[in-house]
Motif scaffolding. Structure first.
Motif, PDB file in Angstrom:
ATOM      1  N   LYS A   1      51.346  55.007  35.028  1.00 31.12           N
ATOM      2  CA  LYS A   1      51.484  53.767  34.134  1.00 31.12           C
ATOM      3  C   LYS A   1      51.293  52.497  35.323  1.00 31.12           C
ATOM      4  CE  LYS A   1      54.892  55.808  31.205  1.00 31.12           C
ATOM      5  NZ  LYS A   1      56.240  55.876  30.655  1.00 31.12           N
ATOM      6  N   SER A   2      51.245  52.504  36.451  1.00 33.33           N
ATOM      7  CA  SER A   2      51.594  51.328  37.345  1.00 33.33           C
ATOM      8  C   SER A   2      50.483  51.443  38.507  1.00 33.33           C
ATOM      9  CB  SER A   2      52.967  51.232  37.905  1.00 33.33           C
ATOM     10  OG  SER A   2      53.878  51.133  36.839  1.00 33.33           O
ATOM     11  N   VAL A   3      50.031  50.144  38.939  1.00 36.23           N
ATOM     12  CA  VAL A   3      49.300  49.921  39.975  1.00 36.23           C
ATOM     13  C   VAL A   3      49.478  48.781  40.694  1.00 36.23           C
ATOM     14  CG1 VAL A   3      47.619  48.912  38.577  1.00 36.23           C
ATOM     15  CG2 VAL A   3      46.816  49.909  40.875  1.00 36.23           C
ATOM     16  N   SER A   4      49.432  48.474  42.018  1.00 36.09           N
ATOM     17  CA  SER A   4      49.724  47.396  42.870  1.00 36.09           C
ATOM     18  C   SER A   4      48.258  46.769  43.302  1.00 36.09           C
ATOM     19  CB  SER A   4      50.620  47.959  44.129  1.00 36.09           C
ATOM     20  OG  SER A   4      51.767  48.227  43.666  1.00 36.09           O
ATOM     21  N   VAL A   5      48.048  45.634  42.674  1.00 38.22           N
ATOM     22  CA  VAL A   5      47.090  45.095  43.288  1.00 38.22           C
ATOM     23  C   VAL A   5      46.979  43.670  44.033  1.00 38.22           C
ATOM     24  CG1 VAL A   5      45.779  46.047  41.162  1.00 38.22           C
ATOM     25  CG2 VAL A   5      46.808  43.631  40.900  1.00 38.22           C
ATOM     26  N   THR A   6      46.044  43.059  44.518  1.00 37.02           N
ATOM     27  CA  THR A   6      45.838  41.720  44.926  1.00 37.02           C
ATOM     28  C   THR A   6      44.422  40.939  44.414  1.00 37.02           C
ATOM     29  OG1 THR A   6      44.772  42.206  46.909  1.00 37.02           O
ATOM     30  CG2 THR A   6      47.031  42.570  46.920  1.00 37.02           C
ATOM     31  N   VAL A   7      44.039  39.844  44.884  1.00 36.51           N
ATOM     32  CA  VAL A   7      42.808  39.362  44.645  1.00 36.51           C
ATOM     33  C   VAL A   7      41.585  40.083  44.960  1.00 36.51           C
ATOM     34  CG1 VAL A   7      42.717  37.962  46.436  1.00 36.51           C
ATOM     35  CG2 VAL A   7      41.403  37.009  44.472  1.00 36.51           C
ATOM     36  N   ASP A   8      41.861  40.773  46.029  1.00 40.93           N
ATOM     37  CA  ASP A   8      40.645  41.746  46.600  1.00 40.93           C
ATOM     38  C   ASP A   8      40.715  43.165  46.192  1.00 40.93           C
ATOM     39  OD1 ASP A   8      39.190  39.621  47.609  1.00 40.93           O
ATOM     40  OD2 ASP A   8      40.797  39.461  49.294  1.00 40.93           O
ATOM     41  N   ASN A   9      41.835  43.607  46.075  1.00 44.92           N
ATOM     42  CA  ASN A   9      42.285  45.024  45.471  1.00 44.92           C
ATOM     43  C   ASN A   9      42.581  45.250  44.065  1.00 44.92           C
ATOM     44  OD1 ASN A   9      41.946  45.967  48.368  1.00 44.92           O
ATOM     45  ND2 ASN A   9      43.906  44.797  48.793  1.00 44.92           N
ATOM     46  N   LYS A  10      41.704  45.597  43.291  1.00 47.30           N
ATOM     47  CA  LYS A  10      42.020  45.467  41.966  1.00 47.30           C
ATOM     48  C   LYS A  10      41.380  46.997  41.364  1.00 47.30           C
ATOM     49  CE  LYS A  10      38.162  42.175  42.650  1.00 47.30           C
ATOM     50  NZ  LYS A  10      37.826  40.966  42.375  1.00 47.30           N
ATOM     51  N   ILE A  11      41.611  46.985  40.010  1.00 48.45           N
ATOM     52  CA  ILE A  11      41.178  48.284  39.161  1.00 48.45           C
ATOM     53  C   ILE A  11      40.774  47.762  38.064  1.00 48.45           C
ATOM     54  CG2 ILE A  11      43.494  48.682  38.094  1.00 48.45           C
ATOM     55  CD1 ILE A  11      42.914  51.672  38.769  1.00 48.45           C
ATOM     56  N   VAL A  12      39.633  48.627  37.668  1.00 49.94           N
ATOM     57  CA  VAL A  12      38.910  48.263  36.198  1.00 49.94           C
ATOM     58  C   VAL A  12      38.543  49.512  35.453  1.00 49.94           C
ATOM     59  CG1 VAL A  12      36.700  48.430  37.727  1.00 49.94           C
ATOM     60  CG2 VAL A  12      36.654  46.939  35.512  1.00 49.94           C
ATOM     61  N   HIS A  13      38.693  49.223  34.188  1.00 51.08           N
ATOM     62  CA  HIS A  13      38.234  50.295  33.273  1.00 51.08           C
ATOM     63  C   HIS A  13      37.343  49.760  32.206  1.00 51.08           C
ATOM     64  CE1 HIS A  13      38.402  54.048  31.328  1.00 51.08           C
ATOM     65  NE2 HIS A  13      38.798  53.151  30.072  1.00 51.08           N
ATOM     66  N   THR A  14      36.016  50.532  31.952  1.00 49.59           N
ATOM     67  CA  THR A  14      35.255  50.279  31.134  1.00 49.59           C
ATOM     68  C   THR A  14      35.529  51.091  29.865  1.00 49.59           C
ATOM     69  OG1 THR A  14      33.478  49.964  32.625  1.00 49.59           O
ATOM     70  CG2 THR A  14      32.666  50.146  30.486  1.00 49.59           C
ATOM     71  N   VAL A  15      35.684  50.012  28.746  1.00 48.14           N
ATOM     72  CA  VAL A  15      36.018  50.583  27.343  1.00 48.14           C
ATOM     73  C   VAL A  15      34.984  50.794  26.384  1.00 48.14           C
ATOM     74  CG1 VAL A  15      37.733  50.362  25.414  1.00 48.14           C
ATOM     75  CG2 VAL A  15      38.473  49.851  27.764  1.00 48.14           C
TER      76      VAL A  15
END
Length: 855
Positions: free
Chosen positions: A291-305
């Protein structure tokens, strides 16, 4: 002053705070109060009647789930009850030239240069890149599979065109004036079609992709071209259909394709998967849990729906652990931001969908921020987080119908919570395991071959066949017309084979084994006239025979390989056997493998109806790459590929339970992944687990509506519940009994055929077979085979007791000369158990015959 009304019924009461107001008004204190009481009683009665109706009367809502993605509103959370699902068959008269297996050798050109571009595609396998060779001219690209269109018949040609630099593009029917509307837009795929009815027969025609150009080197791309014959009613209905509806109803298929493995999925109220299942990481975000992820402006996660319902409103939300938290929604392919939110706490963003979007969790700075509980739901208001939980009904079956009229369709029905098919059509693989023989007549340029009794119970002249290269083989006069088939009322099948395909010259008559070799993908040739397999064999002395396979499995353009001086008995590499579909005179009933129960949630539901789902196919994970032991993968070419090329991965199971995984499509194909789809990051991998995959096939098939109903009140819901409990109890009982039967299997005595008998009348030596709990088939006993020089079928195994592929075994035997012999026993996927090549055995012991049955 005290209230003049009672708090519940609103009755008038006397105000006794002053002598002036203490008096009795009959109208006010009696008549009005009684009317109020009466009105209240009426309201109560109406409410009771409404409740009584909900509890005493069944109410159901008829629901039709159309092909594709849609929003369905349900008054109550309720299961979907299937009442109608029928077959459909599409026959692509262009074969499979334009499908996912396209190769450059399958295409012809006019005033153009052709290439396969793997970076652009609609159905997979790249697209045909067409580059003009002349200025102020046309440039064409077309498949090599030609067909005949008949006068007065109705047809539709469809495809997808991508105009990069030409003036325009269109689909043109060769040898006619028919063409689709011009595609003038640049640098995007456009669907187009043309419906037409010729006034005269046109032979050797096809649908071509055409560029109109002004200069040399102008470019366009084409994919998924197809040509279907349609009924008069369908032809008329096109005028009232949108482009999207036409594309969905007549989407691309290879050759002859039925409704294959239909499914209906209701996506969860939360349409986002766990964080582990998101499409891609950009940089190095840190996943804490599902349920959780740690991100920054350069470290991100993406999902195509995908898919989404175009024009529908959706809301995405996420809990942000800090002021730098950010969520964005972009279109797909990415050109713009549709919605975004920044800050701490609950972030929400509402957008209007196209067919797909990208949702990205990131920060606004280098400060690490934790984003948790991402949620995507239908509507304008964010809902409370819940993990994704889809509901699905999937059926593993093929459903056919008449390709043009749609008549005599296979149908699905439900009984005792199990699904059955009323089967009106049968499909067969026409390979070298069949008892082929030379036909009754032949002509110059062709040989007629036959299999006697293969299509017993068929409707005469109902067959549709497909050649090894995908070309359609219609009903016809097989003794005089190449590439035709004849299904007879007597149950015999005839096929006409062109001498150019088989290598059999007009003066040569092939043997049964040589015919079988052709249907295993081998061309015959004369070694005295060529050594590369290209010549014909037209001798009568039997000398210099040889066989070779087509290198590309399709045509002579790729040359020949694997020359052999003996008759081949195995399937040639890259060869796709002939296929046949024919109508049964008497329908049969078959049970269907199914999974799941489609159920709606209260309110709006996103439902997808499609075909091509494969349920829980076994697969063994391997290390992602050499030397990597903490990352495991599936679907790697040459190691653990799935049986079909996948286009989408629904689930990975370990010991039957859903597991976290990641999958994606390789945008720059490197040959490592089957169908360019990878499955990896199996976070819970354990070596001793049994793994399986549920996925969607890349190859397409027709999609048809699911019709049914759902409960809309409590009485109907209660009856559904009672019925479900009853049927589940019954099915558990049946499973327990079947397990008991598997744990204690019994020997089955077959009916012996073609003069074969048991060696003696002793009970202990009677030929029998048995199925073990692990699907191992065992045989025992001893048979006596009459004298013969031909292969003899001595019994047939029923479905459930047959091997997946041809299985050849050796057994101890004796003949008139010696008791120290061996006999070759062949067991075919259609159930035939045969003594191969000769007879005259005094006995053959069957105790060595063991194999695994297909499940």
């Amino acid at each position: 002053m005290a209230s003049e009304k009672t708090p519940n019924l609103g009755l008038n009461q006397i105000d006794r705070t002053s002598p002036k107001t203490t008096y009795f008004d009959l109208e006010k204190y009696l008549d009005q109060n009684w009317r109020a009481v009466d009105n209240f009683a009426g309201d109560v009665n109406d409410g009771v009647d409404a409740i009584k109706k909900r509890l005493d009367t069944t109410e159901r809502k008829e629901v039709t789930l159309e092909p594709g993605v849609q929003i369905v509103h349900a008054e109550k959370a309720a299961p979907f009850s299937l009442t109608g699902l029928s077959g459909r068959t599409l026959v692509n008269l262009l074969g499979r030239d334009w499908g996912a297996s396209k190769t450059l050798s399958r295409f012809g050109r006019f005033q153009s240069t052709l290439n396969i571009d793997v970076t652009k595609s609609i159905v997979g396998g790249g697209s045909l890149k067409i580059t003009s060779e002349l200025a102020n001219a046309i440039a064409d690209g077309f498949g090599n599979t030609a067909t005949t269109i008949k006068a007065g018949k109705k047809y539709i040609a469809l495809g997808n065109l991508y105009n990069e630099s030409a003036t325009n593009m269109s689909i043109v029917i060769q040898g006619t004036s028919f063409s689709s509307p011009l595609v003038t837009s640049k640098n995007k795929w456009e669907f187009t079609y043309v419906a037409f009815s010729p006034s005269a027969d046109v032979n050797n025609t096809q649908a071509m992709a055409r560029l109109n150009v002004t200069a040399v080197g102008q470019i366009g791309y084409a994919d998924a071209l197809r040509l279907y014959e349609i009924s008069d009613a369908e032809y008329t209905a096109l005028a009232g259909m949108t482009l999207e509806q036409v594309a969905t109803k007549y989407h691309y298929v290879d050759s002859v394709t039925p409704v294959r493995n239909p499914y209906a999925i209701r996506y969860g109220e939360n349409m986002l998967p766990s964080i582990y299942g998101w499409s891609a990481k950009q940089g190095a975000p840190t996943i804490t849990d599902e349920k959780s992820v740690s991100v920054t402006v350069d470290n991100k996660i993406v999902h195509t729906v995908s898919p989404l319902v175009p024009g529908q409103n959706y809301t995405v939300s996420v809990q942000s652990g800090g002021a730098t938290g950010r969520i964005t929604v972009t279109d797909e392919p990415e050109t713009k931001i549709l919605a975004e939110a920044v800050g701490t706490g609950l972030l929400t963003a509402t957008f209007t969908a196209s067919q797909a979007v990208n949702i990205r969790l990131l920060g606004t700075s280098s400060t690490v921020v934790t984003m948790s509980k991402p949620m995507l739901n239908i509507g304008l208001i964010a809902k409370s987080f819940k993990p994704r939980e889809d509901a699905m009904l999937a059926l593993q079956t093929d459903l056919y119908a008449d390709p043009v009229t749609g008549a005599n369709a296979d149908t699905v029905y439900e009984r005792d919570s199990q699904y059955f098919k009323l089967k009106k059509w049968r499909s067969l693989v026409l390979d070298g395991t069949l008892s082929w023989a030379i036909g009754d007549t032949s002509s110059i340029g062709l040989k007629q071959v036959k299999v006697v009794g293969l299509v017993s119970g068929a409707v005469a002249a109902s067959g549709w066949a497909t050649k090894f290269d995908g070309k359609i083989i219609p009903q016809g006069t097989t003794g005089s017309t190449t590439d035709t088939n004849a299904v007879t009322g007597a149950g015999d099948l005839y096929i006409s084979v062109a001498t150019a395909d088989s290598g059999w010259g007009d003066s040569f008559t092939p043997t049964a084994d040589e015919i079988k070799a052709y249907f295993m993908g081998w061309k015959m040739y004369d070694t005295s006239t060529s050594t590369d397999g290209s010549s014909m064999y037209n001798r009568t002395d039997g000398l210099n025979k040889a066989w070779a396979r087509r290198t590309n499995g399709v045509d002579k353009n790729g040359g020949y390989a694997d020359g052999s001086l003996t008759v081949p008995t195995t399937l040639a590499a890259k060869f796709t056997p002939y296929q046949l579909v024919y109508q049964l005179a008497t329908p049969t009933v078959e049970s269907i493998v199914s999974e799941g129960q489609l159920a709606f949630v209260e309110g709006d539901n996103q439902v997808e109806v499609g075909t091509g789902i494969v349920l829980r196919e076994s697969n063994k994970p391997i290390p992602y790459a050499e030397g990597i032991t903490n990352r495991w993968a599936m679907n790697r070419n040459g190691v653990n590929p799935l049986e079909q090329k996948p286009s989408k991965i629904f689930n990975v199971f370990g010991n039957g339970k859903s597991e976290a995984f990641n999958w994606g499509i390789v945008t720059s194909p490197d040959g490592n992944w089957h169908g360019n789809v990878y499955i990896d990051q199996l976070y819970s991998y354990v070596p001793n687990k049994a793994y399986s995959v549920t996925y969607l096939m890349l190859d397409r098939s027709p999609i048809v509506p699911f019709t049914g109903s759902c409960a809309t009140n409590e009485k109907s819901l209660l009856l559904d519940l009672v019925d479900s409990v009853q049927q589940n109890t019954k099915r558990v009982s049946v499973l327990e009994n079947k397990k008991a039967e598997k744990d204690n299997p019994s020997w089955i005595t077959p009916t012996l055929l073609n003069g074969v008998t048991a060696e003696t009348s002793s009970v202990d030596i009677q030929p029998q077979y048995l199925k073990m709990s692990d699907n191992l088939i065992k045989m025992h006993g001893s048979i006596k085979v009459p004298t013969s020089n031909a292969t003899v079928t001595f019994f047939k195994l029923p479905e459930g007791y047959r091997p997946k592929i041809l299985t050849v075994l050796t057994c101890a035997a004796s003949d008139a000369v010696s008791s120290d012999k061996t006999a070759v026993i062949a067991i075919s996927p259609d159930g035939r158990v045969e003594v191969v090549g000769r007879g005259g055995y005094g006995w053959i012991r069957l105790d060595a015959a063991q194999f695994i049955a297909e499940v």
